[in-house]
Design a protein around this motif. Sequence first.
Motif, PDB file in Angstrom:
ATOM      1  N   VAL A 219      18.290 -15.195  82.290  1.00 25.79           N
ATOM      2  CA  VAL A 219      18.251 -16.669  81.673  1.00 25.79           C
ATOM      3  C   VAL A 219      18.989 -16.913  80.304  1.00 25.79           C
ATOM      4  O   VAL A 219      19.525 -17.881  80.398  1.00 25.79           O
ATOM      5  CB  VAL A 219      16.537 -17.172  81.549  1.00 25.79           C
ATOM      6  CG1 VAL A 219      16.464 -18.400  80.682  1.00 25.79           C
ATOM      7  CG2 VAL A 219      15.752 -17.164  82.821  1.00 25.79           C
TER       8      VAL A 219
ATOM      9  N   TYR B  86      10.699 -11.528  76.526  1.00 25.52           N
ATOM     10  CA  TYR B  86      10.250 -12.868  76.563  1.00 25.52           C
ATOM     11  C   TYR B  86      10.837 -13.125  77.943  1.00 25.52           C
ATOM     12  O   TYR B  86      12.090 -13.118  78.299  1.00 25.52           O
ATOM     13  CB  TYR B  86      10.499 -13.762  75.554  1.00 25.52           C
ATOM     14  CG  TYR B  86      10.025 -15.227  75.702  1.00 25.52           C
ATOM     15  CD1 TYR B  86       8.746 -15.469  75.854  1.00 25.52           C
ATOM     16  CD2 TYR B  86      11.112 -16.285  75.901  1.00 25.52           C
ATOM     17  CE1 TYR B  86       8.192 -16.922  75.842  1.00 25.52           C
ATOM     18  CE2 TYR B  86      10.510 -17.506  76.215  1.00 25.52           C
ATOM     19  CZ  TYR B  86       9.192 -17.671  76.131  1.00 25.52           C
ATOM     20  OH  TYR B  86       8.878 -18.967  76.155  1.00 25.52           O
ATOM     21  N   HIS B  87       9.743 -13.792  78.941  1.00 20.36           N
ATOM     22  CA  HIS B  87      10.220 -14.276  80.128  1.00 20.36           C
ATOM     23  C   HIS B  87       9.754 -15.616  80.351  1.00 20.36           C
ATOM     24  O   HIS B  87       9.790 -16.077  81.680  1.00 20.36           O
ATOM     25  CB  HIS B  87       9.674 -13.446  81.247  1.00 20.36           C
ATOM     26  CG  HIS B  87      10.201 -11.869  81.127  1.00 20.36           C
ATOM     27  ND1 HIS B  87      11.458 -11.618  81.416  1.00 20.36           N
ATOM     28  CD2 HIS B  87       9.791 -10.753  80.767  1.00 20.36           C
ATOM     29  CE1 HIS B  87      11.589 -10.327  81.191  1.00 20.36           C
ATOM     30  NE2 HIS B  87      10.813  -9.885  80.804  1.00 20.36           N
TER      31      HIS B  87
ATOM     32  N   LYS C 106      18.968 -21.811  81.471  1.00 18.16           N
ATOM     33  CA  LYS C 106      19.778 -22.196  80.372  1.00 18.16           C
ATOM     34  C   LYS C 106      21.424 -22.325  80.562  1.00 18.16           C
ATOM     35  O   LYS C 106      21.713 -23.522  81.182  1.00 18.16           O
ATOM     36  CB  LYS C 106      19.920 -20.891  79.263  1.00 18.16           C
ATOM     37  CG  LYS C 106      18.447 -20.958  78.561  1.00 18.16           C
ATOM     38  CD  LYS C 106      18.351 -19.718  77.715  1.00 18.16           C
ATOM     39  CE  LYS C 106      16.984 -19.639  77.025  1.00 18.16           C
ATOM     40  NZ  LYS C 106      16.459 -20.303  75.920  1.00 18.16           N
TER      41      LYS C 106
ATOM     42  N   ASP D  46      16.277 -10.649  84.330  1.00 20.77           N
ATOM     43  CA  ASP D  46      16.043 -11.781  83.836  1.00 20.77           C
ATOM     44  C   ASP D  46      17.313 -12.139  83.103  1.00 20.77           C
ATOM     45  O   ASP D  46      17.454 -11.603  81.786  1.00 20.77           O
ATOM     46  CB  ASP D  46      14.828 -11.999  82.755  1.00 20.77           C
ATOM     47  CG  ASP D  46      14.496 -13.410  82.299  1.00 20.77           C
ATOM     48  OD1 ASP D  46      15.151 -14.089  82.425  1.00 20.77           O
ATOM     49  OD2 ASP D  46      13.609 -13.504  81.703  1.00 20.77           O
TER      50      ASP D  46
ATOM     51  N   GLY E 278      13.985 -21.860  83.011  1.00 19.37           N
ATOM     52  CA  GLY E 278      13.831 -20.491  82.860  1.00 19.37           C
ATOM     53  C   GLY E 278      12.486 -19.844  83.277  1.00 19.37           C
ATOM     54  O   GLY E 278      12.410 -18.943  84.183  1.00 19.37           O
ATOM     55  N   SER E 279      11.454 -20.564  83.048  1.00 19.09           N
ATOM     56  CA  SER E 279      10.011 -20.075  83.356  1.00 19.09           C
ATOM     57  C   SER E 279       9.854 -20.356  84.626  1.00 19.09           C
ATOM     58  O   SER E 279       9.087 -19.428  85.321  1.00 19.09           O
ATOM     59  CB  SER E 279       9.314 -20.961  82.455  1.00 19.09           C
ATOM     60  OG  SER E 279       9.208 -20.790  80.691  1.00 19.09           O
TER      61      SER E 279
HETATM   62  C1  LIG Z   1      14.913 -14.361  79.134  1.00 14.78           C
HETATM   63  C2  LIG Z   1      14.225 -15.358  79.172  1.00 14.78           C
HETATM   64  N1  LIG Z   1      13.748 -15.874  80.377  1.00 14.78           N
HETATM   65  C3  LIG Z   1      12.940 -16.855  80.275  1.00 14.78           C
HETATM   66  C4  LIG Z   1      13.057 -17.831  79.243  1.00 14.78           C
HETATM   67  C5  LIG Z   1      12.213 -19.242  79.743  1.00 14.78           C
HETATM   68  O1  LIG Z   1      13.085 -20.201  79.967  1.00 14.78           O
HETATM   69  P1  LIG Z   1      12.787 -21.824  79.647  1.00 14.78           P
HETATM   70  O2  LIG Z   1      12.337 -21.768  78.274  1.00 14.78           O
HETATM   71  O3  LIG Z   1      13.883 -22.443  80.152  1.00 14.78           O
HETATM   72  O4  LIG Z   1      11.574 -21.741  80.474  1.00 14.78           O
HETATM   73  C6  LIG Z   1      13.690 -17.772  78.351  1.00 14.78           C
HETATM   74  C7  LIG Z   1      13.779 -18.782  77.272  1.00 14.78           C
HETATM   75  O5  LIG Z   1      13.980 -18.446  76.127  1.00 14.78           O
HETATM   76  C8  LIG Z   1      14.190 -16.622  78.050  1.00 14.78           C
HETATM   77  O6  LIG Z   1      15.079 -16.403  77.033  1.00 14.78           O
END
Ligand SMILES: Cc1ncc(COP(=O)(O)O)c(C=O)c1O
Length: 432
Positions: free
Chosen positions: A238, A146-147, A265, A236, A113-114
């Motif tokens: 994710v 949160y991203h 995810k 987003d 996700g990040s």
């Molecule tokens: C909406 C959202 N974006 C990005 C991320 C980051 O993903 P990752 O933990 O796989 O890097 C998350 C993780 O919880 C998320 O909920």
Amino acid sequence: MAIAGKNLPMEDHRAASFQFIPSGGVPPVVEKAEGCTLYFDGGREVIDAGGGAVAVNIGHGRTEVAAAVAHATQRVSYVVPPWVTEERIALVETLRERWLPPELSQVALVSGGSESVDSAIRLAISHHTSAGRPERWKVIGRETSYHGTTMTTLAVGGHRSRRSGFDHILTDFPKMPVADAEGLEKVIESEDPDTIAAVIAEPVIGAAAGAVLPPDDWWTDVREICDAHGILLIADEVMTGFGRTGRKFGIDHWGVVPDIMVGGKGLSGGYAPLGGVFASEKVVAPIAEADSGMMFFTFSAHSAACAAGVAALKILEDEDLVSASATKGAEFLALLSPLGEHPHVSDVRGLGLMIGIELVEDKELGRPYSPTTGMAGQVVGEALRRGVWVYPAGDGNAPDALLVGPPFTITTAEMETTVKVVGEAISAVCGD
Ligand SMILES: Cc1ncc(COP(=O)(O)O)c(C=O)c1O
């Protein structure tokens, strides 16, 4: 805890040595996982009502996915990301033909996700720079959001506790109010519209708030505002993507198509590190014309991860699990709703199988716990001791929430046990 195949206990010192930054205690040791159940400590059973980090959608132990990963690994262990393998193409085709809105025809694959959000931000900025607008570099995020946890994704996000300690070096991206589209308009005007590359938001706010939905018109208003100012809109997905909210993508509930969408995810069902950036031709065209590109990560589009993605998406479709997420989500929300009567629960809400339970110290005054008490974490720990895993969430004004985000295969009996255990854990930690 037995070590797989040896039937020997996993000694505590070995389990504890896994921690990078020791925080005391021994982390849970998981021996195996099946369906919605995690098997701990020589057989202790835990219901995975958090789907790990709200990632596990098809359930654990799917042998088809394991077989697909093994097959891909045997064929090709690794080649550089721009080259083609059968698994890479199969995933891109599956996404294009069966999952993505037709407008989002361009697919880049990453490892989580990040990485997907970070890449989407680079893509948005590169889009404008390639078109001769380098002054458009700011990406507006929401005050509570949160991203991800790279420096750029932390910067665009509004997760105060996760930003803490880095604030002074994070890029100063503007923030918009969570639920007020007019507020976005004001931020754009005060920043100067010609400096804004993109706006990013989660369809339903996850980790920072615990399944908070936007007002009905919010997404359509945000889409209009972005269009009026030549700003790209990034969704987003994710956490919300691939069926989690009962539709293919969370934003589908509001009938809006973004310019860029990101996933992670559930894209691989949790079976492999996988993320995706999905964009329209309009977004990538200037980059192609300028003969620029996007640097890959070494493990971008890893064949084994792509194979897991194809197999997981097939299971979601074959078993109609996106609809299951909608119907089971409604059932689970109805079962969890009575927890809203608890004196320390201020709200139970959600969409599909993404449900949040918000905890407060004083319900009448709407006063949250002090963030230093880490109440959500305590309740999560207590529920885990009693046999249920839920995911801790919350930040800022609502620091304590629990996220319920199980596999879409969860049974009614598992939902009922979860409700009982979570209720007992809240009472044990917060009092009645
Ligand atoms: C909406 C959202 N974006 C990005 C991320 C980051 O993903 P990752 O933990 O796989 O890097 C998350 C993780 O919880 C998320 O909920």
